[in-house]
Design an enzyme around this catalytic site. Structure first.
Site, PDB file in Angstrom:
ATOM      1  N   HIS A   1       7.690 -15.231   5.701  1.00 35.17           N
ATOM      2  CA  HIS A   1       8.218 -16.370   4.950  1.00 35.17           C
ATOM      3  C   HIS A   1       7.232 -16.859   3.892  1.00 35.17           C
ATOM      4  CE1 HIS A   1      11.278 -16.587   8.178  1.00 35.17           C
ATOM      5  NE2 HIS A   1      12.015 -17.088   7.210  1.00 35.17           N
TER       6      HIS A   1
ATOM      7  N   ASP B   1      10.412 -21.100   7.315  1.00 32.18           N
ATOM      8  CA  ASP B   1      11.866 -20.964   7.178  1.00 32.18           C
ATOM      9  C   ASP B   1      12.496 -22.326   6.884  1.00 32.18           C
ATOM     10  OD1 ASP B   1      14.566 -21.136   7.932  1.00 32.18           O
ATOM     11  OD2 ASP B   1      14.368 -19.899   9.689  1.00 32.18           O
TER      12      ASP B   1
ATOM     13  N   LYS C   1      25.991 -20.525   7.244  1.00 32.79           N
ATOM     14  CA  LYS C   1      24.704 -20.365   7.913  1.00 32.79           C
ATOM     15  C   LYS C   1      23.754 -21.471   7.458  1.00 32.79           C
ATOM     16  CE  LYS C   1      25.701 -16.696  10.274  1.00 32.79           C
ATOM     17  NZ  LYS C   1      25.719 -16.702  11.752  1.00 32.79           N
TER      18      LYS C   1
ATOM     19  N   ASP D   1       4.738 -18.022   8.983  1.00 33.97           N
ATOM     20  CA  ASP D   1       4.494 -16.597   9.241  1.00 33.97           C
ATOM     21  C   ASP D   1       4.320 -15.918   7.893  1.00 33.97           C
ATOM     22  OD1 ASP D   1       7.208 -15.244   8.411  1.00 33.97           O
ATOM     23  OD2 ASP D   1       7.795 -16.933   9.667  1.00 33.97           O
TER      24      ASP D   1
ATOM     25  N   ARG E   1      24.207 -16.523   4.203  1.00 31.20           N
ATOM     26  CA  ARG E   1      25.623 -16.195   4.343  1.00 31.20           C
ATOM     27  C   ARG E   1      26.419 -17.487   4.449  1.00 31.20           C
ATOM     28  NH1 ARG E   1      26.238 -12.833   9.540  1.00 31.20           N
ATOM     29  NH2 ARG E   1      24.273 -13.796  10.147  1.00 31.20           N
TER      30      ARG E   1
ATOM     31  N   HIS F   1      25.917 -10.721   2.206  1.00 36.06           N
ATOM     32  CA  HIS F   1      24.682 -11.247   2.795  1.00 36.06           C
ATOM     33  C   HIS F   1      23.624 -11.308   1.695  1.00 36.06           C
ATOM     34  CE1 HIS F   1      20.777 -10.855   4.853  1.00 36.06           C
ATOM     35  NE2 HIS F   1      21.353 -11.366   5.931  1.00 36.06           N
TER      36      HIS F   1
ATOM     37  N   ASP G   1      17.408 -21.300   4.723  1.00 34.06           N
ATOM     38  CA  ASP G   1      16.248 -20.512   5.152  1.00 34.06           C
ATOM     39  C   ASP G   1      15.370 -20.298   3.930  1.00 34.06           C
ATOM     40  OD1 ASP G   1      14.399 -18.518   5.878  1.00 34.06           O
ATOM     41  OD2 ASP G   1      15.794 -17.557   7.238  1.00 34.06           O
TER      42      ASP G   1
ATOM     43  N   CYS H   1      13.272 -18.068   3.066  1.00 37.65           N
ATOM     44  CA  CYS H   1      13.129 -16.735   2.484  1.00 37.65           C
ATOM     45  C   CYS H   1      14.201 -16.457   1.435  1.00 37.65           C
ATOM     46  CB  CYS H   1      13.136 -15.659   3.557  1.00 37.65           C
ATOM     47  SG  CYS H   1      14.716 -15.372   4.366  1.00 37.65           S
ATOM     48  N   TYR H   2      15.367 -17.129   1.560  1.00 35.81           N
ATOM     49  CA  TYR H   2      16.421 -16.919   0.573  1.00 35.81           C
ATOM     50  C   TYR H   2      16.119 -17.606  -0.755  1.00 35.81           C
ATOM     51  CZ  TYR H   2      18.953 -14.758   4.342  1.00 35.81           C
ATOM     52  OH  TYR H   2      19.319 -13.917   5.365  1.00 35.81           O
TER      53      TYR H   2
END
Length: 398
Positions: free
Chosen positions: A339, A329, A273, A336, A270, A227, A276, A278-279
């Site tokens: 993020h 995201d 998935k 938010d 992952r 992850h 996103d 944040c990654y």
């Protein structure tokens, strides 16, 4: 390929087999395709596009600094995290809080410090490693004498000792879960505040390396799926423990490179998935460290495995709320503070991907302050804190 996009965009091939996963992926790609097309049509008149709407993001962050909307009520036990996310975002945007604002944040965080050591998610709650990490990082970002002085280093050391298990792992809190986040949080605050000891982290590296999977990434505990967030924690923990030689960096590099989405340009956390924002940090932060390791071994850095331009395009075109500020995201999601922090952190990593080279996509004004990829603290603030604590008195071991 449009001249305003750095790389060709390759959509996911579902091999004519429709699944819930492939349909969700297609929906995201359709939204992003519309944004790319809209951007390219507008960018014909502006060769320096895209734009990072810095002032809008600063306004968004400051509007959340001391007054939060009702939907943040669920984060009552994560209040030091809110301080950290907001302070880190402002530091990257090169925006300083006033002396009074800094003092107010410090005063609140001091109320979150538990008398037995460590920090709580809020005043009168139980001490926990996650808000301890967040509080220490936030205080280092504030960077005043008042902020540094809040941290009770002796009690912090005792708190870490109380969470350590015989196999070298750590619990997140008393009787709590044990995973790779705990080792990372413990090692980070120990290094930051100069309370690190070999005794405290005996066998910790051996436990962390058991979390590296056959894929190359890290799971939260030995034997589970790799992850992005846990991979960052595991890899960075080994660096902080000075045990990076134990890591299979080749398989890690292969795994994390394959997490960059071929159409979106951003990262997934992952396998199978969705992308996103944040990654942009959790995954991309690994590349500059591996590059430095390769250079130290007289090997050529493999930057071709990570497209930092495509990542910046995903952030700038798809992850900004350009009107009210804040970052997101993926398209369709609201902004938010979580993020906002990690998207900006990843954007900074991508902008400074290669030393002495202009990596900034869009206007030169888009550039953010440099971010440290191991601590996730703005670099100037980090160095100031490390220098301060390096001159503090030794802690009272027991």
């Amino acid at each position: 390929m449009n001249k305003f996009l750095a790389v060709p965009r390759l959509k996911t091939d579902n091999e004519s087999i429709e699944t819930t996963t492939s349909e969700n992926q297609s929906q995201v790609e359709r939204k992003i395709e519309k944004l790319f097309e809209s951007f390219c049509s507008k960018a014909q008149c502006d060769p320096e596009a895209p734009v990072l709407y810095k002032q809008n993001h600063i306004n968004y962050i400051k509007n959340h600094m001391f007054t939060l909307p009702e939907n943040y009520e669920c984060l009552d036990s994560s209040r030091p995290w809110l301080c950290y996310w907001l302070c880190q975002s402002l530091a990257l945007l090169n925006c300083n809080l006033s002396i009074l604002e800094k003092s107010n944040v410090v005063s609140f965080l001091s109320k979150c410090q538990h008398e037995s050591g460590g920090f709580c998610g809020g005043p009168n709650q139980m001490p926990h490693l996650a808000p301890t990490y967040a509080a220490v990082c936030a205080l280092c970002l504030i960077g005043t004498e008042e902020a540094y002085a809040v941290i009770n280093r002796d009690n912090l050391y005792k708190f870490l000792v109380s969470l350590r298990l015989p196999n070298g792992s750590f619990r997140m809190h008393k009787h709590g879960e044990c995973d790779v986040r705990a080792v990372y949080c413990s090692a980070t605050v120990a290094r930051l505040t100069n309370i690190y000891t070999d005794v405290l982290f005996e066998s910790s590296a051996q436990w962390v390396i058991r979390c590296q999977t056959y894929e190359g990434g890290f799971g939260g505990v030995p034997g589970v799926e790799a992850h992005g967030g846990y991979t960052f924690c595991g890899f960075s923990a080994l660096l902080l423990l000075k045990s990076i030689h134990m890591c299979d960096t080749k398989s890690l590099l292969r795994w994390v490179a394959n997490k960059q989405m071929t159409f979106e340009g951003g990262f997934q956390g992952r396998t199978n998935k969705l992308v996103d924002g944040c990654y942009s940090f959790w995954q991309a932060a690994i590349f500059p460290v591996i590059s430095e390791l390769l250079e130290s071994e007289n090997q050529r850095p493999m930057w071709s495995m990570y497209d930092y331009q495509a990542l910046q395009e995903y952030v700038l075109i798809c992850c900004q709320n350009r009107y009210s500020g804040g970052l997101i995201d993926k398209p369709g999601k609201p902004p938010d503070v979580y993020h906002t922090c990690y998207v900006l952190s990843g954007l900074s990593i991508a902008q400074h991907a290669v030393d002495k080279s202009n990596c900034v996509v869009g206007k030169p004004e888009n550039v953010l302050n440099k971010n440290n990829p191991i601590y996730n603290i703005e670099e100037t603030s980090l160095q100031k804190a490390l220098q301060y604590f390096s001159m503090t008195e030794p802690i009272k071991y027991f």
